[in-house]
Design a protein around this motif. Structure first.
Motif, mmCIF file in Angstrom:
data_model
loop_
_atom_site.group_PDB
_atom_site.id
_atom_site.type_symbol
_atom_site.label_atom_id
_atom_site.label_comp_id
_atom_site.label_asym_id
_atom_site.label_seq_id
_atom_site.Cartn_x
_atom_site.Cartn_y
_atom_site.Cartn_z
ATOM 1 N N ASP A 1107 0.859 -1.190 0.000
ATOM 2 C CA ASP A 1107 0.000 0.000 0.000
ATOM 3 C C ASP A 1107 0.894 1.239 0.000
ATOM 4 O OD1 ASP A 1107 -1.666 2.065 0.482
ATOM 5 O OD2 ASP A 1107 -2.640 1.217 2.266
ATOM 6 N N PHE A 1108 0.995 1.896 -1.154
ATOM 7 C CA PHE A 1108 1.909 3.038 -1.287
ATOM 8 C C PHE A 1108 1.545 4.172 -0.335
ATOM 9 C CE2 PHE A 1108 3.675 0.828 -4.651
ATOM 10 C CZ PHE A 1108 4.660 1.540 -5.306
ATOM 11 N N VAL A 1109 0.256 4.427 -0.191
ATOM 12 C CA VAL A 1109 -0.165 5.584 0.619
ATOM 13 C C VAL A 1109 0.217 5.372 2.084
ATOM 14 C CG1 VAL A 1109 -2.122 6.955 1.392
ATOM 15 C CG2 VAL A 1109 -2.011 6.147 -0.969
ATOM 16 N N SER A 1110 -0.112 4.190 2.629
ATOM 17 C CA SER A 1110 0.217 3.971 4.055
ATOM 18 C C SER A 1110 1.732 3.937 4.238
ATOM 19 C CB SER A 1110 -0.427 2.685 4.566
ATOM 20 O OG SER A 1110 0.100 1.589 3.871
ATOM 21 N N ALA A 1111 2.470 3.386 3.237
ATOM 22 C CA ALA A 1111 3.930 3.382 3.344
ATOM 23 C C ALA A 1111 4.460 4.804 3.381
ATOM 24 C CB ALA A 1111 4.531 2.622 2.166
ATOM 25 N N LEU A 1112 3.887 5.677 2.525
ATOM 26 C CA LEU A 1112 4.340 7.059 2.480
ATOM 27 C C LEU A 1112 4.070 7.755 3.816
ATOM 28 C CD1 LEU A 1112 5.592 8.878 0.367
ATOM 29 C CD2 LEU A 1112 3.324 9.636 -0.301
ATOM 30 N N LYS A 1113 2.874 7.500 4.349
ATOM 31 C CA LYS A 1113 2.526 8.134 5.639
ATOM 32 C C LYS A 1113 3.472 7.656 6.739
ATOM 33 C CE LYS A 1113 -2.478 8.767 4.987
ATOM 34 N NZ LYS A 1113 -3.783 8.154 5.306
ATOM 35 N N ARG A 1114 3.755 6.361 6.701
ATOM 36 C CA ARG A 1114 4.621 5.813 7.746
ATOM 37 C C ARG A 1114 6.029 6.424 7.666
ATOM 38 N NH1 ARG A 1114 4.655 1.467 11.692
ATOM 39 N NH2 ARG A 1114 6.635 1.896 12.710
ATOM 40 N N LEU A 1115 6.528 6.613 6.441
ATOM 41 C CA LEU A 1115 7.851 7.229 6.285
ATOM 42 C C LEU A 1115 7.848 8.661 6.804
ATOM 43 C CD1 LEU A 1115 9.197 6.027 2.829
ATOM 44 C CD2 LEU A 1115 9.747 5.188 5.076
ATOM 45 N N HIS A 1116 6.770 9.393 6.490
ATOM 46 C CA HIS A 1116 6.659 10.765 7.002
ATOM 47 C C HIS A 1116 6.776 10.766 8.525
ATOM 48 C CE1 HIS A 1116 5.936 13.563 3.753
ATOM 49 N NE2 HIS A 1116 5.186 12.665 3.133
ATOM 50 N N LYS A 1117 6.099 9.804 9.133
ATOM 51 C CA LYS A 1117 6.074 9.765 10.595
ATOM 52 C C LYS A 1117 7.442 9.352 11.139
ATOM 53 C CE LYS A 1117 3.847 7.342 14.364
ATOM 54 N NZ LYS A 1117 3.159 6.111 14.687
ATOM 55 N N ASP A 1118 8.024 8.281 10.573
ATOM 56 C CA ASP A 1118 9.271 7.753 11.107
ATOM 57 C C ASP A 1118 10.423 8.733 10.959
ATOM 58 O OD1 ASP A 1118 8.178 5.495 11.949
ATOM 59 O OD2 ASP A 1118 9.228 4.124 10.612
ATOM 60 N N PHE A 1119 10.469 9.424 9.827
ATOM 61 C CA PHE A 1119 11.620 10.296 9.573
ATOM 62 C C PHE A 1119 11.330 11.744 9.927
ATOM 63 C CE2 PHE A 1119 12.584 6.604 7.038
ATOM 64 C CZ PHE A 1119 13.946 6.453 7.209
ATOM 65 N N LEU A 1120 10.222 11.980 10.665
ATOM 66 C CA LEU A 1120 9.843 13.342 11.077
ATOM 67 C C LEU A 1120 9.807 14.254 9.845
ATOM 68 C CD1 LEU A 1120 12.161 13.648 14.197
ATOM 69 C CD2 LEU A 1120 9.795 12.909 14.139
ATOM 70 N N TRP A 1121 9.298 13.740 8.778
ATOM 71 C CA TRP A 1121 9.305 14.495 7.520
ATOM 72 C C TRP A 1121 7.966 15.182 7.358
ATOM 73 C CZ3 TRP A 1121 13.808 14.626 4.855
ATOM 74 C CH2 TRP A 1121 13.809 15.294 3.616
ATOM 75 N N PRO A 1122 7.931 16.507 7.207
ATOM 76 C CA PRO A 1122 6.631 17.193 7.148
ATOM 77 C C PRO A 1122 5.916 16.884 5.831
ATOM 78 C CG PRO A 1122 8.419 18.729 6.746
ATOM 79 C CD PRO A 1122 9.066 17.440 7.080
ATOM 80 N N PHE A 1123 4.595 16.797 5.920
ATOM 81 C CA PHE A 1123 3.820 16.698 4.676
ATOM 82 C C PHE A 1123 3.944 18.033 3.963
ATOM 83 C CE2 PHE A 1123 1.771 13.375 7.205
ATOM 84 C CZ PHE A 1123 1.734 12.347 6.280
ATOM 85 N N PRO A 1124 4.059 18.002 2.632
ATOM 86 C CA PRO A 1124 4.230 19.278 1.914
ATOM 87 C C PRO A 1124 2.975 20.127 2.002
ATOM 88 C CG PRO A 1124 3.970 17.453 0.376
ATOM 89 C CD PRO A 1124 4.026 16.841 1.731
ATOM 90 N N VAL A 1125 3.179 21.440 2.014
ATOM 91 C CA VAL A 1125 2.034 22.366 2.027
ATOM 92 C C VAL A 1125 2.135 23.252 0.794
ATOM 93 C CG1 VAL A 1125 1.582 22.430 4.490
ATOM 94 C CG2 VAL A 1125 3.416 23.795 3.565
ATOM 95 N N ILE A 1126 1.016 23.788 0.386
ATOM 96 C CA ILE A 1126 1.009 24.601 -0.839
ATOM 97 C C ILE A 1126 1.404 26.015 -0.491
ATOM 98 C CG2 ILE A 1126 -0.434 25.532 -2.672
ATOM 99 C CD1 ILE A 1126 -2.049 23.015 -2.546
ATOM 100 N N PRO A 1127 2.404 26.566 -1.189
ATOM 101 C CA PRO A 1127 2.804 27.949 -0.904
ATOM 102 C C PRO A 1127 1.693 28.929 -1.244
ATOM 103 C CG PRO A 1127 3.988 27.067 -2.789
ATOM 104 C CD PRO A 1127 3.198 25.930 -2.240
ATOM 105 N N LEU A 1128 1.646 30.023 -0.460
ATOM 106 C CA LEU A 1128 0.591 31.021 -0.691
ATOM 107 C C LEU A 1128 0.923 31.875 -1.890
ATOM 108 C CD1 LEU A 1128 0.181 32.131 3.018
ATOM 109 C CD2 LEU A 1128 -1.182 30.467 1.769
ATOM 110 N N GLY A 1129 2.210 32.195 -2.055
ATOM 111 C CA GLY A 1129 2.590 33.106 -3.145
ATOM 112 C C GLY A 1129 2.669 32.367 -4.476
ATOM 113 N N SER A 1130 3.369 32.996 -5.403
ATOM 114 C CA SER A 1130 3.482 32.387 -6.736
ATOM 115 C C SER A 1130 4.408 31.197 -6.656
ATOM 116 C CB SER A 1130 4.076 33.417 -7.705
ATOM 117 O OG SER A 1130 5.418 33.641 -7.329
#
Length: 1440
Positions: A1107-1130
């Motif tokens: 399951d790619f999605v759960s694997a990705l979430k788990r990596l974010h959690k394990d490596f303290l990696w922030p989920f990307p956010v959309i920049p407000l500017g250009s």
């Protein structure tokens, strides 16, 4: 008590003489010493130690009188009596000694600051000029055996059985009486004196005699070796008024010395032991108190070869006795038999090469003033031998040692000996002749405290001592009192010392920062804060007072009991520390009688006076005047004359809050701190006077009503015998009531005793049969000088010796004969003794309360271990069966504490194997204890139990338990333990053919519960020689053993290695199934696990991503990696500007922790790549080979160049590593407004628009910690090597690295890749896209960026990809773009990033690229495992 220091000093007689001195006799004050040789009488001065006058007998007179034998001084030092061999008594007048004549005077250079303050006053220490005049001799017509002065009389014993009483002044005719010994009735006690059995004294004479003032009688040794005590029944010594008692069963007495303070008589015996007798108060008989004798345990080769006792000398303060034997040697004992020093053993008796020295034989010895020196005359024969050797050797003029020589031994002594009021403090204070030694811990700590408080008191620059509140603990930190073995040595001010030597009293305050000393006149005090002494400004004031009753500190004041010479009056004075030392600032209270002792308890002073009364005074500080003054008021007087036969017998007086009955039922806690009782040490008997709370409160009408009317005292009760010192404290602590309300006693050879309060548990009513207190004895190995109440420690000091025998030869100098002596601080725990005593007496509940109150002490586990160990050793090695063994009780007691499992195993490993069965029979089966450890997750302790199991059980059982522990350790990431377990399992495997070792290792367990037991076995984790030479690459190689000779052994090893590898594979599979990539990386790096080889085999099995999605979430959690956010500017990146990039990277340099900076080399490795690295991609082009051979071929060809990356774990501190807000992924403004606004402030030259700043901050917010980035890149490299494309895609997604995705998707066209993988990646990416659209919009920009590749994947074109496209050379050329300033992690926009290589890890030539430093986190212990360093083929990146 008393400690030797330095080397002895040799004093040489300035007059050349063939005669050797053989007898030394001190004057009453010990300022003068009379030395006798055959025809010479010399008088020496004590300080400076110089010869003053020498009288040499003419040859004619010597022939008439015979040689000199003994000498005695008149009490006022005005006459000396000398006995000669032929029975004559010669009397000498000592003339001179006035102020006007001096023999020696100190001379100071011109301009010296020492000016005489008062005209006509002799400030310096001068040696007076004396002369000797002989008077008419007295013929006693029989050899003289003993001389004894007695006020105005001189007692002379002669060998014809007579006792002559001569008057010092009228020695001629009228003042002489002779008493025949046979007329004195001797009996066993005074009651049966008139009719009981009497000694037949025909032909017996007194061989040795000494008068005891406090017993008012003579201790005698008779010529037949019997011991006796003669009492005059009336004031004068008349024949029919003398009565004697004798000691039964002793007939080998040789000498005697009496102790006036403790009323003891020490008799030396021909057997070499000293018998110390006391007189029974009721019957008057002689009772043996104790013996002073060498034990075979400590002196096995000499204890019975010392010969008869030659001399016994009590010190001037009566606290120690020095003993010497016919065969030589010195030994020092405390008054009740604790041995302090003996020169018949250790460095005193042996040279450094092990040869024995001849002990120093002594003909006479005497203590100097205040006991700071021991004057010793070596035996004549010893010297003659030395001289003959020297003459033979040198043939030169006579050596200086031919002159008469005296040895002076130097001592330092505890302040308790003369000033027992220091016993309620927690410092050890010793004083030598000219310096103080104190245990004040680290001076830096003192400085830091004084710096903090300097502003409080401008005048003195030191903190005011706050009066101790009952709650605040004044106990100094353990670190200060036990920090090191060194003393703080304070030199006593020379100006004070010159005119007031010797120092008589010394005291220290409760905080250990201020000291006071008093000599012959006046006193002086010293502060550790200022490092300065304060002396009297007016020298007349100093010389007008003599300290009589001692010194003590009360808060900021010195309390002095002194005699004022001008007013001829006793006074109690208080001087403030901060003001000048002057009577103008003193508070003076007149006293009616001589003060002998003084002590302070809270705000009260207790005085013991010469009329045997005790006075209590209250002290109150008043701040009304500019100089703080003190108001002293008499509270109570208690007469003790009914109970005290002689005032000199009182050793110490103490006020305490200790009570017996009423104390525990008191409701009000403040009453616990009141002065409830008086403790009086009366000649070794501890007497307690309690306040009488029985009757109604007495009110006297005459006196004005004082609000604090004190209760009267009950009659005294004897608490203990043979007491040398008493310690109590006035502090209180509700948590440690047992220890703080106890009374501690030091009892000589009997060790210590504690009078412990017993409390009912949980405020229940006390049992009627349970007494309120209990006296518990216990032995300790040091001489106690202070008790740390809360810390359950005894502080002491001990003599250490340093050998210096470089100058050997026939004429050994003193330095070679004696070792150099130093005094070291010691301490000892006593808690286990008390707990054990309570358990023996079935007081387990009290023991539990006491132990729980001390459970927070750092050495509490050690206390528990000691208790088990001592009881185990005693019971398991006992010859007879023990009817009521204590070990089961102790074991049950320890189970009450969480330390139980650890205590038992540590104790077992320090005990010999033979006792283990007895121990585990009491505490339980080690298998059960091992399982308890596992359940409690205490793996280190469980590991220690494995060693026990390995020795007590068959190998199969220990392997089963070891496997269990190994799996648990793997699961918890205890890598150090895992490595030990691998070694252990192999050792079991290799040892399975043999029997288990019969005895276990007794080494201390290390912090990891380490397996030092296997240190000596040939186990190695390194590559063995033959597996390199065969060129066969196999997965077991990492753990291969050195090859044994036997084929059978090799089979066992193979099986064992296979067994271990199976467990490791299983764990790796488990981690991968649970998507724990971080743990997998750690596991591989720490245990040297062949991750790539294993992944190659598991590529199509467990190394798939479901399951790619759960694997990705788990990596974010394990490596303290922030989920990307959309920049407000250009979305246009401002970072193409080079200026901006440099600023940001330097800013990053400042912001990141040192840890991550060290790692940054990894990210920007220089592009020196050689295109020789055969990777999995090469395997794609050579389709013939199957995967495994390609992988192994790669490993073989280039094994020395591959690098082992140690994957490092992050600590749990998110803030320390993540730059942006890694926790709150929705907030974007915080990143801009927070730390990153400083970019603008720090770079005034650089102007960035708000939009650009927002974009930069978004970039940083979307990026995880630097360390995680390095780790993810490494994992990406590993999976790429192993061909696990699905994982590469997942990691590429989290890193948002378009190049990785492009590369992976291009690989999918290869025929090597199974269609399931292609399908899985396609479905996975679709799932991620769907998830991003709904839950995580931050991923959309990246997914849009790789849209073309996704399209290509969907179309699944089967066009063949050119293999050249994947050569590493293409990547390396673009690596240059990733080099940043000083190797910092450079923030980059995705589109500006080049095709990033797997960060230099596959690049063989980069040695430094593999250096990782890791934070010392719990999961990755920082110790580097060197075994993996040399393995070829493994990933061997060293750890910094």
């Amino acid at each position: 008590m008393y400690f030797l220091t330095g080397w002895p000093r040799r004093l040489l007689c300035p007059l050349k003489s063939e005669e050797e001195p053989f007898h030394i006799q001190p004057s009453s004050q010990r300022f003068y010493f009379a030395l006798l040789s055959e025809t010479q009488l010399s008088i020496w001065f004590s300080r400076p130690s110089v010869l003053i006058v020498s009288y040499i007998e003419s040859a004619k007179a010597a022939a008439q009188f015979g040689f000199y034998q003994k000498a005695e001084w008149k009490p006022d030092d005005s006459m000396i009596a000398v006995a000669t061999v032929k029975g004559y008594l010669l009397l000498f007048d000592v003339l001179g000694g006035g102020d006007e004549k001096c023999l020696y005077e100190p001379v100071y250079p011109k301009g010296s600051p020492r000016v005489k303050v008062t005209p006509g006053y002799k400030e310096e220490q001068c040696a007076p000029a004396l002369s000797l005049e002989m008077k008419k001799p007295v013929d006693l017509e029989a050899p003289i055996t003993s001389l004894q002065t007695l006020q105005e009389d001189l007692l002379v014993c002669t060998a014809d059985g007579y006792l002559h009483v001569l008057h010092w002044d009228g020695l001629g005719c009228n003042g002489r009486k002779a008493i025949c010994l046979t007329t004195i009735p001797f009996s066993l006690d005074l009651q049966s004196a008139r009719g009981g059995p009497s000694l037949d004294l025909e032909g017996v004479y007194i061989h040795c005699m000494e008068y005891c003032v406090t017993l008012d009688g003579f201790a005698v040794v008779l010529s037949d070796g019997r011991l006796g005590f003669i009492t005059p029944l009336s004031n004068t010594i008349i024949a029919d008024q003398l009565q004697g008692v004798w000691a039964a069963d002793v007939n080998d007495g040789t000498c005697v010395a009496v102790n006036n303070k403790y009323r003891l008589m020490a008799f030396g015996c021909a057997s070499g032991s000293v018998l110390v007798y006391m007189i029974d108060n009721t019957t008057g008989s002689m009772q043996l108190s104790h013996k002073l004798e060498l034990t075979p345990k400590h002196y096995p080769d000499i204890y019975n070869k010392t010969g008869p006792v030659k001399l016994i000398c009590w010190s001037p303060d009566c606290s120690v006795a020095m003993v010497t034997w016919e065969c030589g040697g010195l030994s020092l004992w405390s008054v009740f038999g604790a041995q302090l020093i003996c020169t018949l053993g250790e460095d005193f008796a042996y040279r450094s090469d092990g040869t024995k020295k001849d002990p120093l034989k002594i003909s006479s010895m005497s203590w100097g003033a205040e006991g700071y020196h021991l004057w010793v005359l070596p035996n004549k024969q010893d010297k003659r031998k030395q001289e003959e050797q020297q003459d033979v050797e040198m043939n030169s003029p006579p050596h200086p040692s031919l002159q008469a020589g005296i040895l002076q031994f130097h001592f330092i002594k505890s302040a308790l000996t003369v000033n027992p009021c220091t016993s309620n403090q927690e410092q050890v204070l010793l004083h030598g002749e000219d310096r103080l030694y104190l245990t004040c811990g680290d001076p830096s700590q003192i400085h830091s405290s004084s710096d903090a408080h300097t502003h409080i008191h401008p005048r003195d620059g030191s903190p005011l001592h706050q009066p101790p509140s009952p709650e605040s603990s004044l106990s100094q930190g353990l670190s200060t009192l036990l920090g090191h073995k060194h003393w703080h040595v304070v030199q006593i001010h020379s100006t004070y010392l010159e005119s007031n030597w010797p120092i008589r009293f010394a005291a220290i305050d409760t905080a250990g920062q201020c000291m006071a000393v008093a000599g012959r006149r006046g006193f002086a005090h010293y502060s550790l804060f200022t490092r300065k002494w304060k002396l009297f400004g007016n020298i007349t004031q100093e010389q007008n007072m003599t300290v009589t009753g001692g010194l003590a500190w009360w808060n900021d004041f010195v309390v002095v009991a002194c005699y004022n010479c001008t007013d001829q009056q006793e006074q109690l004075r208080l001087y403030q520390r901060s003001s000048n030392l002057d009577n103008a600032f003193a508070s003076v209270t007149k006293l009616h009688s001589n003060t002998l002792l003084l002590n302070v308890f809270r705000d009260m002073v207790i005085l013991f006076r010469a009329d045997c009364s005790i006075c209590l005074y209250s002290i109150e500080k008043r701040n009304d005047s500019p100089n703080p003054s003190v108001y002293v008021e008499l509270l109570q007087e208690v007469s003790m004359s009914r109970y005290i036969p002689h005032p000199a017998l009182v050793v110490s007086v103490t006020l305490t809050s200790v009570r017996t009955e009423t104390g525990i039922t008191l409701k009000a806690p403040q009453q616990a701190c009141m002065a409830e009782s008086i403790m009086l040490n009366l000649a070794g008997q501890l007497i307690m006077l309690q306040r009488d709370r029985s009757g109604p409160q007495v009110r006297e009408k005459e006196t004005p009503a004082i609000n604090k009317k004190l209760l009267p005292f009950c009659p005294p009760v004897v608490l203990a015998q043979c007491v040398e010192n008493v310690w109590t404290t006035c502090r209180s602590n509700k948590k440690k009531r047992h220890l703080l309300e106890a009374l501690w006693l030091s009892c000589g050879e009997a060790g210590m005793k504690v009078w412990l309060p017993l409390f009912p548990r949980d405020h229940r009513k006390p049992h009627s049969f349970l007494s309120r207190r209990i006296m518990l004895p216990f032995h300790i190995n040091i001489y106690p000088l202070a008790v740390l109440f809360e810390d359950a420690l005894v502080l002491g000091a001990t003599n250490e010796t340093v050998l210096y025998d470089g100058m050997q030869g026939p004429s050994e100098p003193l330095e070679a004969l004696f070792p150099y002596c130093t005094v070291e601080r010691t301490s000892q725990i006593y808690l286990h003794h008390i707990l054990r005593q309570l358990l023996v007496r079935n007081l387990g509940e009290q023991a539990l309360m006491l132990a729980q109150s001390c459970a927070s002490l750092p050495y509490f586990p050690h206390v528990m271990e000691l208790m088990v160990h001592v009881v185990l050793e005693e019971e398991a090695t006992s010859r007879e069966p023990i009817p009521d063994p204590l070990l089961p009780t102790v074991a049950k007691f320890i189970t009450e504490f969480p330390l139980f499992l650890q205590t038992i195993v540590h104790c077992a490993r320090k005990t010999e194997y033979a006792l283990w069965n007895y121990l585990f029979a009491a505490v339980g089966n080690p298998k059960d204890l091992f399982e308890e450890c596992l359940m409690a997750q205490d793996l280190d302790t469980a590991a220690s139990y494995l060693i026990i199991l390995q020795n007590m059980e068959v190998p199969a059982v220990s392997r089963q338990h070891a496997t269990l522990l190994f799996n648990t350790a793997l699961e918890q990431g205890k890598w150090d333990l895992c490595r030990h377990m691998i070694r252990f399992l192999k050792a079991i495997g290799s040892g399975e053919m043999d029997t288990p070792p019969p005895t276990p290792s007794t080494q201390e367990p290390s912090s990891t519960g380490g397996f030092e037991f296997f240190r000596n076995r040939s186990i190695s984790l390194s590559q063995s020689a033959d597996s390199i030479s065969t060129g066969k690459f196999n997965l077991q190689k990492t753990f291969s053993m050195p090859t044994g000779a036997s084929a059978k052994g090799r089979d066992v090893e193979c099986a064992e290695n296979m067994y271990i590898d199976m467990m490791l594979w299983r764990h790796a599979r488990h981690l991968l199934e649970q998507v724990r990539l971080r743990d997998l990386g750690c596991f591989s790096a720490q245990l040297g696990f062949e991750l790539i080889g294993w992944l190659c085999r598991e590529r199509n099995r467990v190394a798939r991503v479901e399951d790619f999605v759960s694997a990705l979430k788990r990596l974010h959690k394990d490596f303290l990696w922030p989920f990307p956010v959309i920049p407000l500017g250009s979305l246009s990146s401002p970072l193409k500007n080079g200026r901006c990039r440099t600023v940001l990277s330097t800013r990053l340099l400042k912001s990141q922790s040192a840890d991550s900076l060290l790692n940054s080399d990894m990210d920007t490795a220089p592009p020196s790549t050689a295109p020789t690295n055969h990777t999995w991609m090469d395997g794609l082009s050579q389709g013939a080979k199957d995967m495994d051979t390609a992988s192994s071929g790669h490993s073989n060809q280039h094994s020395p160049q591959t690098h082992d990356a140690f994957l490092s774990l992050l600590t749990n501190k998110v803030e320390e590593y993540s730059i942006g807000s890694a926790t709150d992924l929705t907030e974007t403004s915080s990143v801009v407004d927070g730390d990153w606004m400083m970019v603008d402030e720090n770079s005034s030259t650089l102007s960035l628009s708000q939009a650009e700043l927002e974009h930069i901050s978004m970039e940083l917010a979307n990026k995880g910690p630097h360390k995680s980035q390095v780790q993810l890149r490494y994992l990406l490299h590993v999976f790429m090597e192993a061909g696990c494309l699905e994982w590469c895609v997942v990691i590429g997604l989290i890193l948002r690295d378009a190049n990785v995705i492009k590369q992976m998707i291009s690989f999918l066209d290869s025929p090597e890749v199974p269609p399931e993988t292609v399908q899985s990646i396609r479905n996975g990416l679709l799932a991620v896209d769907t998830w991003a659209s709904t839950d995580c919009l931050g991923y959309k920009p990246f997914l849009n960026l790789i849209q073309p590749q996704l399209q290509q994947l969907m179309e699944s074109t089967s066009e063949q990809v050119q293999p050249e496209a994947f050569q590493p050379t293409n990547q390396s050329s673009k690596l240059g773009g990733s080099e940043g300033l000083a190797g910092a992690a450079v923030p980059r926009a995705e589109d500006s990033r080049g095709v990033t290589a797997p960060l230099g890890l596959t690049l063989p030539s980069l040695e430094p690229a593999g250096v990782f430093s890791r934070p010392p986190s719990e999961d990755c212990p920082p110790e580097q495992t060197e075994e993996q360093g040399d393995e070829e083929g493994a990933y061997d990146c060293t750890l910094s």
